[in-house]
Design a protein around this motif. Structure first.
Motif, PDB file in Angstrom:
ATOM      1  N   ASN A  34     -68.146 -33.505  27.007  1.00 54.55           N
ATOM      2  CA  ASN A  34     -68.523 -32.810  28.229  1.00 54.55           C
ATOM      3  C   ASN A  34     -68.608 -31.299  28.130  1.00 54.55           C
ATOM      4  OD1 ASN A  34     -68.669 -35.137  29.780  1.00 54.55           O
ATOM      5  ND2 ASN A  34     -66.481 -35.169  30.090  1.00 54.55           N
ATOM      6  N   LYS A  35     -67.851 -30.741  27.252  1.00 48.32           N
ATOM      7  CA  LYS A  35     -67.819 -29.295  27.088  1.00 48.32           C
ATOM      8  C   LYS A  35     -67.598 -28.565  28.413  1.00 48.32           C
ATOM      9  CE  LYS A  35     -71.830 -29.507  25.097  1.00 48.32           C
ATOM     10  NZ  LYS A  35     -73.122 -29.053  24.992  1.00 48.32           N
ATOM     11  N   ASN A  36     -66.494 -28.872  29.099  1.00 50.73           N
ATOM     12  CA  ASN A  36     -66.252 -28.106  30.330  1.00 50.73           C
ATOM     13  C   ASN A  36     -65.303 -26.936  30.063  1.00 50.73           C
ATOM     14  OD1 ASN A  36     -63.857 -29.505  30.205  1.00 50.73           O
ATOM     15  ND2 ASN A  36     -63.778 -29.950  32.406  1.00 50.73           N
ATOM     16  N   TYR A  37     -65.244 -26.568  28.792  1.00 52.68           N
ATOM     17  CA  TYR A  37     -64.405 -25.456  28.374  1.00 52.68           C
ATOM     18  C   TYR A  37     -64.998 -24.874  27.106  1.00 52.68           C
ATOM     19  CZ  TYR A  37     -60.322 -23.121  26.432  1.00 52.68           C
ATOM     20  OH  TYR A  37     -59.473 -22.202  25.916  1.00 52.68           O
ATOM     21  N   VAL A  38     -65.022 -23.572  26.997  1.00 51.03           N
ATOM     22  CA  VAL A  38     -65.505 -22.984  25.739  1.00 51.03           C
ATOM     23  C   VAL A  38     -64.731 -21.703  25.445  1.00 51.03           C
ATOM     24  CG1 VAL A  38     -67.408 -21.602  26.718  1.00 51.03           C
ATOM     25  CG2 VAL A  38     -67.605 -22.479  24.407  1.00 51.03           C
ATOM     26  N   VAL A  56     -71.545 -24.849  29.409  1.00 47.85           N
ATOM     27  CA  VAL A  56     -70.311 -25.415  29.976  1.00 47.85           C
ATOM     28  C   VAL A  56     -70.741 -26.336  31.119  1.00 47.85           C
ATOM     29  CG1 VAL A  56     -68.165 -24.893  31.180  1.00 47.85           C
ATOM     30  CG2 VAL A  56     -68.953 -23.388  29.342  1.00 47.85           C
ATOM     31  N   VAL A  57     -70.235 -27.547  31.131  1.00 46.62           N
ATOM     32  CA  VAL A  57     -70.645 -28.531  32.153  1.00 46.62           C
ATOM     33  C   VAL A  57     -69.412 -29.144  32.823  1.00 46.62           C
ATOM     34  CG1 VAL A  57     -72.779 -29.124  30.929  1.00 46.62           C
ATOM     35  CG2 VAL A  57     -70.703 -30.432  30.469  1.00 46.62           C
ATOM     36  N   PRO A  58     -69.584 -29.774  33.979  1.00 49.37           N
ATOM     37  CA  PRO A  58     -68.422 -30.399  34.631  1.00 49.37           C
ATOM     38  C   PRO A  58     -67.923 -31.618  33.881  1.00 49.37           C
ATOM     39  CG  PRO A  58     -70.446 -30.882  35.839  1.00 49.37           C
ATOM     40  CD  PRO A  58     -70.816 -29.904  34.771  1.00 49.37           C
ATOM     41  N   SER A  59     -66.635 -31.892  34.018  1.00 50.53           N
ATOM     42  CA  SER A  59     -66.111 -33.161  33.513  1.00 50.53           C
ATOM     43  C   SER A  59     -66.655 -34.257  34.427  1.00 50.53           C
ATOM     44  CB  SER A  59     -64.582 -33.164  33.551  1.00 50.53           C
ATOM     45  OG  SER A  59     -64.150 -33.096  34.896  1.00 50.53           O
ATOM     46  N   LYS A  60     -66.460 -35.488  34.008  1.00 49.84           N
ATOM     47  CA  LYS A  60     -66.963 -36.615  34.819  1.00 49.84           C
ATOM     48  C   LYS A  60     -66.373 -36.582  36.231  1.00 49.84           C
ATOM     49  CE  LYS A  60     -67.293 -41.232  34.053  1.00 49.84           C
ATOM     50  NZ  LYS A  60     -66.540 -42.363  33.612  1.00 49.84           N
ATOM     51  N   ARG A  61     -65.069 -36.316  36.296  1.00 50.12           N
ATOM     52  CA  ARG A  61     -64.421 -36.331  37.610  1.00 50.12           C
ATOM     53  C   ARG A  61     -64.898 -35.145  38.457  1.00 50.12           C
ATOM     54  NH1 ARG A  61     -60.018 -34.268  34.372  1.00 50.12           N
ATOM     55  NH2 ARG A  61     -59.280 -36.301  33.689  1.00 50.12           N
ATOM     56  N   GLN A  62     -65.149 -34.003  37.815  1.00 53.13           N
ATOM     57  CA  GLN A  62     -65.642 -32.846  38.578  1.00 53.13           C
ATOM     58  C   GLN A  62     -67.070 -33.104  39.099  1.00 53.13           C
ATOM     59  OE1 GLN A  62     -64.932 -29.982  35.392  1.00 53.13           O
ATOM     60  NE2 GLN A  62     -63.564 -28.825  36.728  1.00 53.13           N
ATOM     61  N   PHE A  63     -67.866 -33.776  38.259  1.00 52.52           N
ATOM     62  CA  PHE A  63     -69.238 -34.061  38.681  1.00 52.52           C
ATOM     63  C   PHE A  63     -69.225 -35.016  39.886  1.00 52.52           C
ATOM     64  CE2 PHE A  63     -73.146 -36.669  38.336  1.00 52.52           C
ATOM     65  CZ  PHE A  63     -74.057 -35.668  38.662  1.00 52.52           C
ATOM     66  N   TRP A 312     -65.389 -24.785  33.532  1.00 48.55           N
ATOM     67  CA  TRP A 312     -66.100 -25.249  34.728  1.00 48.55           C
ATOM     68  C   TRP A 312     -65.041 -25.343  35.812  1.00 48.55           C
ATOM     69  CZ3 TRP A 312     -71.248 -26.036  35.504  1.00 48.55           C
ATOM     70  CH2 TRP A 312     -71.603 -26.621  36.737  1.00 48.55           C
ATOM     71  N   TYR A 313     -65.160 -24.543  36.846  1.00 47.08           N
ATOM     72  CA  TYR A 313     -64.131 -24.483  37.887  1.00 47.08           C
ATOM     73  C   TYR A 313     -64.830 -24.210  39.222  1.00 47.08           C
ATOM     74  CZ  TYR A 313     -59.329 -23.558  39.497  1.00 47.08           C
ATOM     75  OH  TYR A 313     -58.107 -23.622  40.120  1.00 47.08           O
ATOM     76  N   PRO A 314     -65.325 -25.289  39.848  1.00 49.51           N
ATOM     77  CA  PRO A 314     -66.193 -25.144  41.018  1.00 49.51           C
ATOM     78  C   PRO A 314     -65.437 -24.889  42.320  1.00 49.51           C
ATOM     79  CG  PRO A 314     -65.870 -27.449  40.513  1.00 49.51           C
ATOM     80  CD  PRO A 314     -65.079 -26.686  39.492  1.00 49.51           C
TER      81      PRO A 314
END
Ligand code: FUL
Length: 515
Positions: A34-38, A56-63, A312-314
């Motif tokens: 997922n790469k929600n961190y870099v 950077v993309v959301p994790s499954k749960r964030q999506f 990723w921190y929406p």
């Protein structure tokens, strides 16, 4: 004194480091897919940092959380009966006695209004538990309601299941009743309560940790063991997002229902600072300029250039339908109108956030008539505005790398396009047979490919064949809604002229705001 301070400093440094290690591990465990961190290396050039941010993309749960758009808060508890907003934890459970609690009605109305999740204040700051916790006497078990055999958490979670809604829990870390508050044992107590809530009520999709604490400088000081709490949640409810004082969802910074003009979901990890969140949390909104509490710019190129890592921190935008979070009869005339709720939809969901709207049940244990009326009114306005994309029959063209141009008007978020931006911009041209009147633009990126758009604008062709700019914006993210004076046209174009990398565009729509 000095050594005590040092010890405290040492302890808090160790704790903070552990917390970061946990977050890093939990982010990097999903990183491969997922790469929600870099991590940003000191040698990374500004353009390399921008490239990294774009990926950077959301994790499954964030999506899954973001796709809900509309979530609801249910503030209910001792305060409903005392008329307070913050109970001291000393009021007798004898006063908790809803005459006809109807959780079915709460969830039915929320569902009908389009909400996808309901978060219940299982325990607010007064420490009173809406479920018969085995670990305290301060609960429904010791109230006259259903002769102590009632369980509000059960009724709400059952109703959520019945109506196909997600269920979330609010468990206040600040507890004014527990004798343990301020000691290390409090963390054990909190773990036990979390375990009860996470194991006895089915699926939990959101865990909300409030940052508020009114103890003041001379009050009790509790060091929260976030690390243990988070691990427990990940273990017991791996799909649940942890919000506010948590790693998955960020508090937007106000309780006004407004996101930022430029709302980035990719922000420097440094923003995930529990102590700063707690400190800033729930300051009276009137003393804080709207949208400005945690800074207006959390993720522009200027900001990320200084980051050590990006996550990723929406943003979640919590606001109450009434002036207070709990029901107070004297606020029946101050319930937000359907129009005001629509406005909030535009400034929350329409600004790349998730709306968390609080609707507090009254002393009877029901939504008051006026709240129901205004929720229904909101839904009517929403449907009348958004049911039909006025571009649905348009002929769409755009130079593309992937997808069909008509994918952006098919109403399906999962079909999307990647424009060819070799000329430095993407131009989506729409031609209609008949003139349409519209005053709302909606644009969505498929955030599973990252949040990438930095600037876009809409133009219409006037009677002389000249392009006239109608509106413009910076970030898009999951959804960007823009309102403008009514326009009439047959031909229009959406131009995306500044990006971090080639974006993935899911949907583009034009609408007419219903009155
Ligand atoms: C705040 C609390 O102090 C309020 O009572 C309410 O629960 C709100 C959602 O969060 O921090």
């Amino acid at each position: 004194m000095q050594s005590k301070t040092n010890l405290r400093l040492f302890r808090s440094t160790i704790l903070t480091s552990c917390l970061w290690l946990f977050l890093l591990l939990s982010y990097s465990s999903v990183k491969a897919q997922n790469k929600n961190y870099v991590v940003i290396n000191p040698s990374d050039s500004p353009s390399e940092i921008v490239r990294k941010a774009a990926n950077v993309v959301p994790s499954k749960r964030q999506f899954a959380w973001q796709r809900q758009e509309l979530t609801a808060f249910l503030h209910f508890g001792m305060n409903t009966f005392t008329g307070k907003e913050w109970g001291e934890g000393t009021d007798s459970p004898a006063i908790f006695n809803p005459s006809s609690l109807d959780a079915d009605q709460w969830i039915r109305e929320l569902k009908a209004a389009g909400f996808k999740c309901a978060i219940l204040t299982c325990k607010h700051h007064d420490g009173f538990c809406l479920w018969p916790s085995a670990y305290t006497d301060y609960s429904v078990k010791h109230s006259p309601w259903k002769e102590g055999r009632g369980d509000v958490v059960r009724e709400v979670s059952d109703a959520c299941r019945k109506y196909g809604m997600s269920f979330g829990i609010y468990l206040s870390p600040w507890d004014r009743n527990s004798k343990l508050y301020g000691t290390e044992e409090y963390n054990d107590y909190f773990m036990k309560q979390l375990t009860e809530l996470l194991t006895q009520y089915g699926k939990v999709s959101e865990v909300w940790f409030d940052g508020a604490c009114g103890e003041g400088p001379n009050g009790k000081k509790q060091v929260y063991d976030f690390l243990r709490w988070y691990s427990l949640i990940r273990k017991l409810q791996p799909d649940a997002v942890i919000a506010v004082m948590g790693p998955d969802v960020r508090w937007v910074g106000t309780e006004t229902g407004r996101g930022r003009e430029m709302e980035w979901s990719v922000v420097p990890k440094e923003n995930l600072n529990q102590e700063a969140i707690a400190e800033n949390s729930q300051k009276e909104m009137l003393t804080v300029p709207a949208g400005d509490m945690m800074g207006q710019d959390l993720g522009s190129r200027k900001v990320i250039a200084k980051a050590k890592s990006l996550i990723w921190y929406p943003a979640e935008i919590d606001v109450s339908i009434r002036p207070g979070w709990f029901y107070h009869e004297d606020q029946d005339s101050k319930v937000k109108t359907p129009k005001e709720l629509m406005d909030i939809y535009f400034t929350s969901v329409g600004m790349n956030g998730v709306l968390l709207l609080n609707v507090p049940p009254n002393k009877a244990g029901k939504f008051a008539d006026v709240d129901v009326k205004n929720l229904r009114g909101f839904r009517q306005l929403y449907d009348a505005t958004f049911t039909k994309n006025l571009l649905a029959n348009a002929n769409v063209s755009c130079k593309l790398l992937k997808g069909k141009a008509s994918d952006v008007i098919d109403g399906d978020y999962d079909t999307s396009v990647r424009p060819n931006m070799s000329q430095g911009k993407a131009v989506f041209l729409f031609k209609l047979k008949n003139t349409i009147s519209f005053d709302v633009l909606s644009v969505q990126e498929d955030i599973r490919s990252g949040q990438r758009v930095e600037h876009f604008f809409l133009e219409v062709k006037d009677a002389n064949g000249k392009w006239q700019k109608v509106t413009q914006g910076t970030t898009i993210g999951h959804k960007r809604l823009l309102r403008f004076p009514m326009c009439k046209a047959k031909e229009m174009r959406l131009v995306i002229d500044q990006v971090r990398e080639i974006p993935t565009i899911s949907e583009i729509g034009l609408y007419r705001l219903a009155e």
